[in-house]
Enzyme design. Structure first.
Site, PDB file in Angstrom:
ATOM      1  N   ARG A 160       8.946  -4.232   5.536  1.00  0.00           N
ATOM      2  CA  ARG A 160       8.233  -2.955   5.401  1.00  0.00           C
ATOM      3  C   ARG A 160       6.747  -3.236   5.240  1.00  0.00           C
ATOM      4  NH1 ARG A 160       9.346  -0.402   0.238  1.00  0.00           N
ATOM      5  NH2 ARG A 160       7.204  -0.946  -0.219  1.00  0.00           N
TER       6      ARG A 160
ATOM      7  N   GLU B  88       0.035  -4.634   2.450  1.00  0.00           N
ATOM      8  CA  GLU B  88       0.829  -5.869   2.432  1.00  0.00           C
ATOM      9  C   GLU B  88       2.017  -5.692   3.370  1.00  0.00           C
ATOM     10  OE1 GLU B  88       3.407  -6.752  -0.773  1.00  0.00           O
ATOM     11  OE2 GLU B  88       3.821  -4.664  -1.248  1.00  0.00           O
TER      12      GLU B  88
ATOM     13  N   ASN C 189       6.033  -6.397   3.119  1.00  0.00           N
ATOM     14  CA  ASN C 189       7.155  -6.822   2.267  1.00  0.00           C
ATOM     15  C   ASN C 189       8.229  -7.397   3.157  1.00  0.00           C
ATOM     16  OD1 ASN C 189       6.429  -5.879  -0.509  1.00  0.00           O
ATOM     17  ND2 ASN C 189       6.165  -3.978   0.631  1.00  0.00           N
TER      18      ASN C 189
ATOM     19  N   SER D 245      12.574  -1.858  -0.423  1.00  0.00           N
ATOM     20  CA  SER D 245      13.587  -0.909  -0.893  1.00  0.00           C
ATOM     21  C   SER D 245      13.230   0.535  -0.571  1.00  0.00           C
ATOM     22  CB  SER D 245      13.793  -1.080  -2.398  1.00  0.00           C
ATOM     23  OG  SER D 245      12.638  -0.679  -3.068  1.00  0.00           O
TER      24      SER D 245
ATOM     25  N   LYS E  66       0.810 -12.949  -0.032  1.00  0.00           N
ATOM     26  CA  LYS E  66      -0.530 -12.382   0.181  1.00  0.00           C
ATOM     27  C   LYS E  66      -1.476 -13.426   0.765  1.00  0.00           C
ATOM     28  CE  LYS E  66       0.975  -8.784  -2.424  1.00  0.00           C
ATOM     29  NZ  LYS E  66       2.334  -8.678  -2.962  1.00  0.00           N
TER      30      LYS E  66
ATOM     31  N   LYS F 230      -5.508 -10.310  -6.115  1.00  0.00           N
ATOM     32  CA  LYS F 230      -4.044 -10.327  -5.961  1.00  0.00           C
ATOM     33  C   LYS F 230      -3.447 -11.723  -6.105  1.00  0.00           C
ATOM     34  CE  LYS F 230      -3.467  -6.427  -2.872  1.00  0.00           C
ATOM     35  NZ  LYS F 230      -2.651  -5.954  -1.745  1.00  0.00           N
TER      36      LYS F 230
ATOM     37  N   GLU G 106       5.243 -10.027  -6.250  1.00  0.00           N
ATOM     38  CA  GLU G 106       5.785  -8.788  -5.669  1.00  0.00           C
ATOM     39  C   GLU G 106       6.272  -7.866  -6.773  1.00  0.00           C
ATOM     40  OE1 GLU G 106       5.829  -8.107  -2.448  1.00  0.00           O
ATOM     41  OE2 GLU G 106       4.950 -10.055  -2.003  1.00  0.00           O
ATOM     42  N   GLY G 107       6.478  -6.620  -6.410  1.00  0.00           N
ATOM     43  CA  GLY G 107       7.147  -5.717  -7.330  1.00  0.00           C
ATOM     44  C   GLY G 107       6.222  -4.794  -8.093  1.00  0.00           C
TER      45      GLY G 107
ATOM     46  N   ARG H 145       4.980   6.964  -0.266  1.00  0.00           N
ATOM     47  CA  ARG H 145       4.937   6.997  -1.728  1.00  0.00           C
ATOM     48  C   ARG H 145       3.554   7.461  -2.142  1.00  0.00           C
ATOM     49  NH1 ARG H 145       5.785   0.987  -2.919  1.00  0.00           N
ATOM     50  NH2 ARG H 145       4.531   0.987  -1.050  1.00  0.00           N
TER      51      ARG H 145
HETATM   52  P1  ADP Z   1       3.249  -5.551  -4.543  1.00  0.00           P
HETATM   53  O1  ADP Z   1       3.818  -6.605  -3.661  1.00  0.00           O
HETATM   54  O2  ADP Z   1       3.329  -5.899  -5.984  1.00  0.00           O
HETATM   55  O3  ADP Z   1       3.777  -4.191  -4.224  1.00  0.00           O
HETATM   56  P2  ADP Z   1       0.760  -4.611  -3.372  1.00  0.00           P
HETATM   57  O4  ADP Z   1      -0.172  -5.451  -2.594  1.00  0.00           O
HETATM   58  O5  ADP Z   1       1.556  -3.636  -2.610  1.00  0.00           O
HETATM   59  O6  ADP Z   1       1.680  -5.585  -4.239  1.00  0.00           O
HETATM   60  O7  ADP Z   1      -0.058  -3.858  -4.489  1.00  0.00           O
HETATM   61  C1  ADP Z   1       0.558  -2.964  -5.380  1.00  0.00           C
HETATM   62  C2  ADP Z   1      -0.136  -1.609  -5.361  1.00  0.00           C
HETATM   63  O8  ADP Z   1      -1.538  -1.787  -5.647  1.00  0.00           O
HETATM   64  C3  ADP Z   1      -0.102  -0.913  -4.006  1.00  0.00           C
HETATM   65  O9  ADP Z   1       1.081  -0.157  -3.875  1.00  0.00           O
HETATM   66  C4  ADP Z   1      -1.344  -0.036  -4.095  1.00  0.00           C
HETATM   67  O10 ADP Z   1      -1.087   1.132  -4.847  1.00  0.00           O
HETATM   68  C5  ADP Z   1      -2.323  -0.898  -4.876  1.00  0.00           C
HETATM   69  N1  ADP Z   1      -3.184  -1.695  -3.969  1.00  0.00           N
HETATM   70  C6  ADP Z   1      -2.903  -2.932  -3.493  1.00  0.00           C
HETATM   71  N2  ADP Z   1      -3.868  -3.357  -2.660  1.00  0.00           N
HETATM   72  C7  ADP Z   1      -4.783  -2.382  -2.593  1.00  0.00           C
HETATM   73  C8  ADP Z   1      -6.026  -2.220  -1.889  1.00  0.00           C
HETATM   74  N3  ADP Z   1      -6.504  -3.176  -1.114  1.00  0.00           N
HETATM   75  N4  ADP Z   1      -6.708  -1.064  -2.060  1.00  0.00           N
HETATM   76  C9  ADP Z   1      -6.220  -0.086  -2.875  1.00  0.00           C
HETATM   77  N5  ADP Z   1      -5.068  -0.182  -3.564  1.00  0.00           N
HETATM   78  C10 ADP Z   1      -4.346  -1.306  -3.432  1.00  0.00           C
HETATM   79 MG    MG Z   2       5.188  -6.319  -2.087  1.00  0.00          MG
HETATM   80 MG    MG Z   3       3.492  -3.157  -2.484  1.00  0.00          MG
END
Ligand code: ADP
Ligand code: MG
Ligand code: MG
Length: 432
Positions: free
Chosen positions: A79, A98, A100, A105, A265, A323, A327-328, A408
């Site tokens: 995803r 990102e 996944n 899920s 990442k 970052k 994950e999660g 979401r």
């Molecule tokens: P995870 O693998 O933990 O889900 P993400 O990279 O999806 O990690 O980051 C978690 C959340 O942080 C995302 O769902 C989003 O709400 C926020 N986020 C992550 N990267 C960005 C970004 N570059 N700009 C704005 N919000 C971000």
């Molecule tokens: Mg993720």
């Molecule tokens: Mg995420």
């Protein structure tokens, strides 16, 4: 109930289409990367030196490259998540947050049920005529994932072997997972699905002389992980041993360790660097479209570019996200936390555990969030997920398909957050 928005959120169709159209190319790209052991080693070297979780995964990956008996096939359920980046007078581009590659899920509970609720709410607000298939597309992700799992199970070739959902202790996402299981039984009532807790089944997991995997004395055709993506999922060495045993067996994995690693990442950051896509892809148009969805990503390696990125982030922390390889949800650092951490680790190799990313500022909308039986008005921002599935056999990719979406949304007062982390809520895209 799962938390949700009362109404769908507006999302530009052009951005939705672009995210949808690059998904299959993303599968091919990531599959090629997962097969390039030298590239993975070069890229992850600095991360492995400071991050034991990635190091443990990489060690299993190396063993898997040299294991003759191992299953050559795998199932991908990926995803890609996007936020809309808008500039003035512009509908905006989807920017990839990102990809996944593990335990993606919400295909079970996050799909058509909520869509029907949103249509119902629009109807009763006098907006029934707005609910066309064009504006509120139906979602086939659940059935497509189930179909891919059944194909993967058939591929193994023993109808008596079981399909295992590998889970967390005190699993909270049962309903989402059961929806997939039920959809699988509809497609093939002969399939045998088992639910196992990763933490406790290590003791009853074994591999025979032919490399066949057995859990609780049943031969396993497929292991589908809804766990295993966080250090906390491996509390003891036994868990890592179990992961290794499963990986090196003849069972089909979803994901393989290789697929898990390409979802990190760090890989995302390196793929966005000039010239790297060209190493894996010939088609210039494909490269152009992929690059259009990449956000600004910066390496924090111990060189002058890494020094520059640290400086940039400390000068303008509000424009960046820090970052780690996790994950999660809930692991990223923003604002004052980002500054604190970079002041702490920014001068030495500990910073290699992180990458730096441009912070996307998606447009804010008015909606209501329904949480714990109460509804409250909220200013929301949305994140669009595009689901894709495929099977692989060695270098070959079979049946790669883009199959559905997940929207979401969260109140714009939160920086981070997934549904599992209790911040984001389920939503549907209203395409305009
Ligand atoms: P995870 O693998 O933990 O889900 P993400 O990279 O999806 O990690 O980051 C978690 C959340 O942080 C995302 O769902 C989003 O709400 C926020 N986020 C992550 N990267 C960005 C970004 N570059 N700009 C704005 N919000 C971000
Ligand atoms: Mg993720
Ligand atoms: Mg995420």
């Amino acid at each position: 109930h799962a938390s949700f928005t009362l109404f769908p959120s507006i999302f530009p169709k052009s951005a939705y289409d672009l995210a949808w159209n690059v998904q299959n190319d993303m599968h091919s790209l990531m599959h090629k990367v997962s097969k390039d052991a030298q590239f993975l080693e070069d890229v992850l070297k600095s991360t492995i030196a400071v991050d034991d979780f990635v190091k443990n995964l990489f060690e299993i990956y190396k063993l898997s490259c040299n294991c003759e008996m191992i299953q050559k096939r795998a199932i991908g359920v990926f995803r890609s998540d996007y936020m809309l980046q808008t500039q003035t007078n512009d509908v905006g581009l989807p920017k990839q947050i990102e990809v996944n590659t593990m335990a993606s899920s919400l295909m079970g509970i996050g799909t058509n049920k909520l869509l029907d609720l949103h249509k119902f709410n629009l109807l009763h607000m006098g907006g029934g005529s707005m609910s066309s298939e064009n504006n509120l597309p139906r979602n086939n992700v659940l059935d497509s994932v189930a179909e891919t799992f059944v194909k993967g199970w058939n591929m193994y070739g023993n109808p008596n072997a079981v399909f295992v959902f590998m889970l967390n202790q005190n699993e909270r996402n049962v309903f989402d997972q059961r929806a997939i299981e039920h959809a699988m039984y509809k497609i093939d009532p002969a399939i045998k699905v088992r639910r196992k807790v990763f933490n406790t089944c290590a003791a009853t997991t074994r591999v025979d002389a032919d490399g066949k995997l057995f859990i609780d004395n049943e031969e396993v055709a497929v292991v589908y992980y809804r766990t295993g993506y966080m250090p906390g999922h491996y509390p003891t060495k036994k868990n890592w041993e179990a992961r290794k045993m499963i990986e090196l067996s003849t069972a089909v994995k979803s994901p393989s360790v290789a697929q898990q690693l390409v979802g990190s990442k760090k890989i995302q950051q390196v793929l966005a660097q000039p010239g790297v896509l060209e190493h894996f892809i010939d088609d210039k148009n494909v490269i152009k479209n992929l690059r259009a969805v990449f956000a600004g990503l910066y390496s924090l390696e111990m060189n002058s570019a890494g020094d520059g990125a640290v400086k940039l982030a400390l000068e303008r922390p509000e424009n960046f996200v820090l970052k780690p390889q996790r994950e999660g949800g809930g692991n990223n650092l923003y604002g004052a936390d980002l500054v604190f951490q970079l002041n702490n680790v920014g001068g030495d190799e500990r910073r290699c555990a992180y990458i730096l990313m441009e912070k996307i500022q998606p447009p804010v909308q008015d909606n209501y969030i329904v949480h714990n039986h109460e509804y409250n008005p909220a200013k929301t921002v949305s994140e669009l997920g595009i689901f894709g599935v495929f099977l692989t056999d060695g270098d070959k990719m079979i049946n790669s398909c883009t199959v559905g979406h997940l929207l979401r949304s969260k109140s714009n007062e939160h920086d981070d957050g997934g549904v599992g982390a209790g911040v984001a809520v389920l939503d549907s895209p209203f395409l305009v």
